[in-house]
Design an enzyme around this catalytic site. Sequence first.
Site, PDB file in Angstrom:
ATOM      1  N   HIS A  62       1.992  -1.463  -4.146  1.00 38.81           N
ATOM      2  CA  HIS A  62       2.827  -2.575  -3.701  1.00 38.81           C
ATOM      3  C   HIS A  62       4.239  -2.387  -4.252  1.00 38.81           C
ATOM      4  O   HIS A  62       4.430  -2.381  -5.471  1.00 38.81           O
ATOM      5  CB  HIS A  62       2.264  -3.911  -4.182  1.00 38.81           C
ATOM      6  CG  HIS A  62       0.889  -4.199  -3.664  1.00 38.81           C
ATOM      7  ND1 HIS A  62       0.014  -5.036  -4.313  1.00 38.81           N
ATOM      8  CD2 HIS A  62       0.241  -3.785  -2.546  1.00 38.81           C
ATOM      9  CE1 HIS A  62      -1.116  -5.120  -3.627  1.00 38.81           C
ATOM     10  NE2 HIS A  62      -1.002  -4.367  -2.568  1.00 38.81           N
TER      11      HIS A  62
ATOM     12  N   SER B  65      -0.677  -2.030  -8.088  1.00 41.83           N
ATOM     13  CA  SER B  65       0.387  -3.007  -7.886  1.00 41.83           C
ATOM     14  C   SER B  65       1.175  -3.136  -9.186  1.00 41.83           C
ATOM     15  O   SER B  65       1.688  -2.144  -9.681  1.00 41.83           O
ATOM     16  CB  SER B  65      -0.207  -4.350  -7.432  1.00 41.83           C
ATOM     17  OG  SER B  65       0.806  -5.273  -7.111  1.00 41.83           O
ATOM     18  N   THR B  66       1.254  -4.336  -9.752  1.00 35.70           N
ATOM     19  CA  THR B  66       2.037  -4.544 -10.972  1.00 35.70           C
ATOM     20  C   THR B  66       1.559  -3.614 -12.086  1.00 35.70           C
ATOM     21  O   THR B  66       0.380  -3.603 -12.423  1.00 35.70           O
ATOM     22  CB  THR B  66       1.919  -6.002 -11.430  1.00 35.70           C
ATOM     23  OG1 THR B  66       2.359  -6.856 -10.384  1.00 35.70           O
ATOM     24  CG2 THR B  66       2.755  -6.248 -12.674  1.00 35.70           C
TER      25      THR B  66
ATOM     26  N   ASP C  25      -6.133  -7.542  -3.773  1.00 33.46           N
ATOM     27  CA  ASP C  25      -6.014  -6.522  -2.732  1.00 33.46           C
ATOM     28  C   ASP C  25      -6.700  -5.232  -3.173  1.00 33.46           C
ATOM     29  O   ASP C  25      -6.484  -4.757  -4.285  1.00 33.46           O
ATOM     30  CB  ASP C  25      -4.541  -6.255  -2.427  1.00 33.46           C
ATOM     31  CG  ASP C  25      -4.350  -5.381  -1.193  1.00 33.46           C
ATOM     32  OD1 ASP C  25      -5.195  -5.448  -0.282  1.00 33.46           O
ATOM     33  OD2 ASP C  25      -3.354  -4.634  -1.141  1.00 33.46           O
TER      34      ASP C  25
END
Length: 348
Positions: free
Chosen positions: A189, A163-164, A285
């Site tokens: 993401h 993600s990030t 997640d």
Amino acid sequence: MSAPARVLVVDDSPTMRGLISAVLSSDPEVDVIGQAGDALEAREAIKRLNPDVVTLDIEMPNMNGLDFLEKIMRLRPMPVIMVSTMTHRGAEATLAALEIGAFDCVGKPQPGEPRPFGDLVEKVKAAARTQRNFAKPAAPATVTPTAVADFRVGRKIVAIGSSTGGVEALIAVLQKFPANCPPTVITQHMPPTFTKSFSERLNRLCAPVVEEATDGARLEIGKVYLAPGGERHLQVSNASAPCCRLVERGPVNGHRPSVDVLFDSVAELAGRNAVGVILTGMGRDGAAGLLKMRHAGARTLGQNEKTCVVYGMPRVAYELGAVEQQLPLTAIGEEILKMTAARKEGTE
């Protein structure tokens, strides 16, 4: 309670500055301390206000957001969140910004969008909390042919979630892969229009073929499949001829596509013939799905805290017992190859 995150909003549109400021100010843990209409104003505001986080538009007069971001990262590194138009051009520019060192990105709202700016507030708060040194990242190393020339791929599938910070992390991992890498599926993401551009960017930078996953695409040696952003989750199915499946389902852990959905399907399909990897990212997640993979016999890796932009997803996975090894980002690609190489006496 810790002090609110102090944010400078930079956008050439007064309307957009007002919208972003209103969204951020709705949270008591965020304090919008200033606004700027272009890079020149922003430079003076940064000197005067010393914000914790900057939100930055890409297309601005006098100096575009990418050039200004490069100067920030070189002269005064700090967390910057890009606020971009949801177009192919906007996606390309935002991906370049993430490679330069931007913390994360959000899309500008579309007409009728129920939740303008998505999870901007959470990203700002995470950016303010992080202790990462926001220096400009080093250019990713290119694949060294001698390091992978003798690689013989086994029968394992690789599944990666991020993600990030995932743009830099995935480039770093995949640039270690040879052209005959194991079939690899990835959920990152990312806004819907960005994943196509990101897959194309990875394909240019890496030895394997990287493409946005399509429903029914066969998993093949030498190919990497990136989950398309937005409306569906990526899974793998069909044990006799493994392939990608894009499934319609509500968000899981607040995300669609979700890393947990991908990891769950890999655990069920491949069991011990898989390697699961969880990289930098906010939230949790993928943690439960990685644990399911490990219980099914898969090998599992997690990015360590020191090299994560945000040590969220890998931390939760590690605390659950889902991570077999925690490694720095620079070591993960090579470890995946070790885990997926064919044995001398045959294949795994």
